[in-house]
Design a protein around this motif. Sequence first.
Motif, short mmCIF file in Angstrom:
data_model
loop_
_atom_site.label_atom_id
_atom_site.label_comp_id
_atom_site.label_asym_id
_atom_site.label_seq_id
_atom_site.Cartn_x
_atom_site.Cartn_y
_atom_site.Cartn_z
N THR A 46 0.89 -1.17 0.10
CA THR A 46 0.02 -0.04 -0.14
C THR A 46 0.98 1.30 0.17
O THR A 46 1.94 1.39 0.71
N ILE A 56 -4.07 10.41 -2.21
CA ILE A 56 -4.02 9.39 -3.25
C ILE A 56 -3.73 8.07 -2.56
O ILE A 56 -2.52 8.14 -1.80
N ASN A 58 -2.99 4.05 -3.30
CA ASN A 58 -2.66 2.75 -4.00
C ASN A 58 -2.32 1.45 -3.46
O ASN A 58 -1.28 1.41 -2.49
N ARG A 65 -4.34 -4.18 -8.61
CA ARG A 65 -4.31 -2.75 -8.36
C ARG A 65 -5.36 -2.17 -7.96
O ARG A 65 -5.99 -1.95 -9.04
N THR A 67 -6.64 1.95 -6.94
CA THR A 67 -6.05 3.27 -6.49
C THR A 67 -7.47 4.29 -6.15
O THR A 67 -8.35 4.10 -6.94
N ARG A 68 -7.31 5.00 -5.33
CA ARG A 68 -8.36 6.20 -5.19
C ARG A 68 -7.85 7.36 -4.88
O ARG A 68 -6.77 7.40 -3.96
N ALA A 69 -8.24 8.58 -5.68
CA ALA A 69 -7.64 10.02 -5.44
C ALA A 69 -8.80 10.74 -5.22
O ALA A 69 -9.87 10.52 -5.55
#
Length: 260
Positions: A46, A56, A58, A65, A67-69
């Motif tokens: 992570t 961000i 990941n 994978r 991802t959150r932004a």
Amino acid sequence: MIAISGHEAIEFAGLAGELLLRNGAETSRVEDTINRICNRAGFHNTEVIVFPTGIIINGELDGVRLTRAKRIYARDINLHVVSIINDISRKYAAGRISLEEGLKTVRDLEQPTPSRTSFLGVLFAGALASGAATILLGGCGADFLPALMAAALVRVIIGITAFNLAYVLQIYVGGLVAGLLGGFFVDLGFGQHMGRIVVGALLPLVPGVALTNAVRDFITGDLLSGILRMVEAILVSAALAGGVGLALALYFDHLRKVLF
């Protein structure tokens, strides 16, 4: 096929981090909370990047994978929310609550039900604190009510201008209003120490938490966040000083002659 729990877990971590950052938490606390949630959910490798205006996340789950932004547009100080998120994240990390329970809690906190009573309560508490601060700063009993009223009016003005002004400009307008009210109240005989009334009214707007978090970020090695928070604190302080300075110049050079 990615399990829905992976999406829910990263949403939980992202919302928790967002709420912490929006309500005055320092960078290291936000990163630690997100890592706790992700580790408990089974994420590997992570990576979390947190700065005052964004997050961000990941991580790898079941070989995929995710991802959150999230962009952070507004920040305030609400240590009650910070405390709740701390408690929820640690209960989840310890296995005492489920992912669904934690996610429901942060979703409820993200979209609070507007309450006129809570707004008036916060307004009154802030104004009362400002009046008390005026006394602590050397003011007399006659300065208490003017400072209380000035603080309440400043908070209302900032709330009104929040819809169409940047935060620093809101603070500038708040300093302007406080400076005008301080001079006006003293000339009416409603208070004796203009400087202490103005300072007391503006004390809740002083960026003490931002400055403290900037120093904590520097200490923990989060240099980018520390610099951004320090710049924010300096800008807010300059806006307060500029607003009060303009108000006093206008009042004593022009308005005072017209009104009195």
